[in-house]
Design a protein around this motif. Structure first.
Motif, PDB file in Angstrom:
ATOM      1  N   TYR A 178      -4.814   0.897  54.100  1.00  0.00           N
ATOM      2  CA  TYR A 178      -5.052  -0.549  53.999  1.00  0.00           C
ATOM      3  C   TYR A 178      -6.109  -0.929  55.028  1.00  0.00           C
ATOM      4  CZ  TYR A 178      -0.586  -0.407  51.551  1.00  0.00           C
ATOM      5  OH  TYR A 178       0.423  -0.098  50.678  1.00  0.00           O
ATOM      6  N   ASP A 179      -6.891  -1.957  54.719  1.00  0.00           N
ATOM      7  CA  ASP A 179      -7.978  -2.355  55.626  1.00  0.00           C
ATOM      8  C   ASP A 179      -7.462  -2.694  57.016  1.00  0.00           C
ATOM      9  OD1 ASP A 179     -10.858  -3.159  56.035  1.00  0.00           O
ATOM     10  OD2 ASP A 179      -9.881  -5.073  56.461  1.00  0.00           O
ATOM     11  N   ALA A 180      -6.289  -3.303  57.100  1.00  0.00           N
ATOM     12  CA  ALA A 180      -5.732  -3.679  58.404  1.00  0.00           C
ATOM     13  C   ALA A 180      -5.417  -2.460  59.266  1.00  0.00           C
ATOM     14  CB  ALA A 180      -4.471  -4.517  58.208  1.00  0.00           C
ATOM     15  N   GLU A 181      -5.337  -1.276  58.653  1.00  0.00           N
ATOM     16  CA  GLU A 181      -5.012  -0.064  59.395  1.00  0.00           C
ATOM     17  C   GLU A 181      -6.244   0.657  59.950  1.00  0.00           C
ATOM     18  OE1 GLU A 181      -2.629   2.332  56.812  1.00  0.00           O
ATOM     19  OE2 GLU A 181      -0.958   0.920  56.805  1.00  0.00           O
ATOM     20  N   VAL A 182      -7.440   0.176  59.634  1.00  0.00           N
ATOM     21  CA  VAL A 182      -8.658   0.783  60.182  1.00  0.00           C
ATOM     22  C   VAL A 182      -8.679   0.550  61.693  1.00  0.00           C
ATOM     23  CG1 VAL A 182     -11.183   0.756  60.174  1.00  0.00           C
ATOM     24  CG2 VAL A 182      -9.933   0.460  58.033  1.00  0.00           C
ATOM     25  N   SER A 183      -8.898   1.616  62.465  1.00  0.00           N
ATOM     26  CA  SER A 183      -8.906   1.477  63.920  1.00  0.00           C
ATOM     27  C   SER A 183     -10.115   0.669  64.382  1.00  0.00           C
ATOM     28  CB  SER A 183      -8.933   2.859  64.586  1.00  0.00           C
ATOM     29  OG  SER A 183     -10.201   3.477  64.409  1.00  0.00           O
ATOM     30  N   LYS A 184     -10.018   0.121  65.586  1.00  0.00           N
ATOM     31  CA  LYS A 184     -11.109  -0.674  66.139  1.00  0.00           C
ATOM     32  C   LYS A 184     -12.379   0.162  66.249  1.00  0.00           C
ATOM     33  CE  LYS A 184     -12.227  -3.672  70.076  1.00  0.00           C
ATOM     34  NZ  LYS A 184     -11.706  -4.237  71.360  1.00  0.00           N
ATOM     35  N   LYS A 185     -12.249   1.410  66.683  1.00  0.00           N
ATOM     36  CA  LYS A 185     -13.407   2.293  66.830  1.00  0.00           C
ATOM     37  C   LYS A 185     -14.023   2.604  65.468  1.00  0.00           C
ATOM     38  CE  LYS A 185     -14.849   6.749  68.739  1.00  0.00           C
ATOM     39  NZ  LYS A 185     -14.406   7.945  69.523  1.00  0.00           N
ATOM     40  N   ASP A 186     -13.192   2.933  64.493  1.00  0.00           N
ATOM     41  CA  ASP A 186     -13.708   3.234  63.154  1.00  0.00           C
ATOM     42  C   ASP A 186     -14.334   2.005  62.515  1.00  0.00           C
ATOM     43  OD1 ASP A 186     -12.948   5.843  63.350  1.00  0.00           O
ATOM     44  OD2 ASP A 186     -11.150   5.656  62.100  1.00  0.00           O
ATOM     45  N   ARG A 187     -13.777   0.832  62.788  1.00  0.00           N
ATOM     46  CA  ARG A 187     -14.343  -0.386  62.204  1.00  0.00           C
ATOM     47  C   ARG A 187     -15.735  -0.666  62.772  1.00  0.00           C
ATOM     48  NH1 ARG A 187     -12.179  -3.622  59.018  1.00  0.00           N
ATOM     49  NH2 ARG A 187     -10.015  -3.185  59.595  1.00  0.00           N
ATOM     50  N   ALA A 188     -15.888  -0.504  64.071  1.00  0.00           N
ATOM     51  CA  ALA A 188     -17.198  -0.742  64.682  1.00  0.00           C
ATOM     52  C   ALA A 188     -18.234   0.233  64.138  1.00  0.00           C
ATOM     53  CB  ALA A 188     -17.091  -0.619  66.202  1.00  0.00           C
ATOM     54  N   ASP A 218     -30.105  -1.577  42.784  1.00  0.00           N
ATOM     55  CA  ASP A 218     -30.475  -2.994  42.691  1.00  0.00           C
ATOM     56  C   ASP A 218     -29.409  -3.905  43.289  1.00  0.00           C
ATOM     57  OD1 ASP A 218     -32.858  -2.540  40.926  1.00  0.00           O
ATOM     58  OD2 ASP A 218     -31.322  -1.860  39.527  1.00  0.00           O
ATOM     59  N   ILE A 219     -28.138  -3.535  43.098  1.00  0.00           N
ATOM     60  CA  ILE A 219     -27.029  -4.403  43.456  1.00  0.00           C
ATOM     61  C   ILE A 219     -26.057  -3.665  44.360  1.00  0.00           C
ATOM     62  CG2 ILE A 219     -25.202  -5.925  42.577  1.00  0.00           C
ATOM     63  CD1 ILE A 219     -28.062  -6.605  41.576  1.00  0.00           C
ATOM     64  N   LEU A 220     -25.621  -4.316  45.429  1.00  0.00           N
ATOM     65  CA  LEU A 220     -24.553  -3.799  46.275  1.00  0.00           C
ATOM     66  C   LEU A 220     -23.249  -4.483  45.892  1.00  0.00           C
ATOM     67  CD1 LEU A 220     -26.172  -3.724  49.846  1.00  0.00           C
ATOM     68  CD2 LEU A 220     -26.190  -1.954  48.078  1.00  0.00           C
ATOM     69  N   ILE A 221     -22.232  -3.685  45.578  1.00  0.00           N
ATOM     70  CA  ILE A 221     -20.878  -4.183  45.329  1.00  0.00           C
ATOM     71  C   ILE A 221     -20.080  -3.885  46.593  1.00  0.00           C
ATOM     72  CG2 ILE A 221     -18.821  -3.980  43.897  1.00  0.00           C
ATOM     73  CD1 ILE A 221     -20.655  -2.891  41.657  1.00  0.00           C
ATOM     74  N   VAL A 222     -19.573  -4.912  47.260  1.00  0.00           N
ATOM     75  CA  VAL A 222     -19.091  -4.763  48.634  1.00  0.00           C
ATOM     76  C   VAL A 222     -17.615  -5.141  48.759  1.00  0.00           C
ATOM     77  CG1 VAL A 222     -19.469  -5.424  51.037  1.00  0.00           C
ATOM     78  CG2 VAL A 222     -21.413  -5.339  49.452  1.00  0.00           C
ATOM     79  N   GLY A 223     -16.822  -4.193  49.245  1.00  0.00           N
ATOM     80  CA  GLY A 223     -15.428  -4.451  49.562  1.00  0.00           C
ATOM     81  C   GLY A 223     -15.203  -4.466  51.059  1.00  0.00           C
ATOM     82  N   ALA A 224     -13.938  -4.358  51.460  1.00  0.00           N
ATOM     83  CA  ALA A 224     -13.597  -4.402  52.884  1.00  0.00           C
ATOM     84  C   ALA A 224     -13.699  -3.018  53.525  1.00  0.00           C
ATOM     85  CB  ALA A 224     -12.197  -4.977  53.066  1.00  0.00           C
TER      86      ALA A 224
END
Length: 209
Positions: free
Chosen positions: A112-122, A33-39
């Motif tokens: 950390y979220d800032a460490e996610v690569s550009k490819k992995d983020r896309a 029913d509900i999505l709990i959403v982080g980064a």
């Protein structure tokens, strides 16, 4: 339209021995029913710890004797600091008869979220969009400024600022459904003062029925 499970199977083929992380839930994801959403996710799921792709999919769907929880335990030495907070919010929703699914705007892992690569983020954002498209959610709760900002960019929307804990519930409509914005549940920004705000959010969601 492509079957949800087929789409997730296609999007979660491991890369360099690592699985994307679409969600954590104790229910059938198609019934959430509900999505709990982080980064993004702090813990990485390695194929060596989780097993074959078919086992990974079964665990995501909590079936055939496999579960998201057991998979998380197998893949991690200890829970992330955010895990108990997410589970507490899930229990608050469960107490109202609402099944939740914990996911991220970027369904990928890094310390950390800032460490996610550009490819992995896309790629991780494509996974998230599949979740949003196929899960029959009635409301979302997005926690933290980073997740809120990335959500707005993913949808091309101006999102509300993260409210103070003493605020009334803050939301905007996405696909004609409310998306609530919350202070973070993740360290180091997490504060216990978030819970009265989230109690008001849960009450507002419960009132939608």
């Amino acid at each position: 339209m492509i079957c949800f499970e087929d789409r997730i199977r296609e999007l979660t083929v491991p890369f360099k021995g690592i699985y994307p992380r679409p969600w954590m839930t104790d229910t059938d994801p198609t019934q959430a029913d509900i999505l709990i959403v982080g980064a993004s996710s702090a813990k990485t799921f390695h194929v060596a710890d989780v097993g074959r792709h078919d086992q990974f999919i079964d665990a995501l769907w909590n079936r055939n004797g496999l579960s998201c929880r057991a998979m998380y335990s197998a893949a991690t030495t200890k829970p992330s600091p955010t895990r108990p907070n997410l589970d507490r919010l899930s229990r608050m929703l469960t107490d109202k008869g609402l099944a939740s699914l914990q996911t991220n705007v970027t369904c990928a892992s890094a310390r950390y979220d800032a460490e996610v690569s550009k490819k992995d983020r896309a790629h991780g954002t494509r996974v998230f969009m599949a979740v949003v498209t196929h899960v029959p959610w009635t409301a979302m709760i997005i926690y933290g400024a980073g997740a809120t900002d990335r959500f707005g960019k993913a949808f091309g929307l101006a999102m509300p600022k993260v409210p103070s804990p003493d605020s009334a519930p803050v939301s905007r409509l996405v696909y004609d459904r409310p998306v609530f914005v919350s202070p973070t549940l993740a360290s180091p920004g997490y504060r216990t003062s978030v819970w009265p705000y989230l109690e008001r959010v849960v009450m507002a969601i419960d009132g939608l029925r």
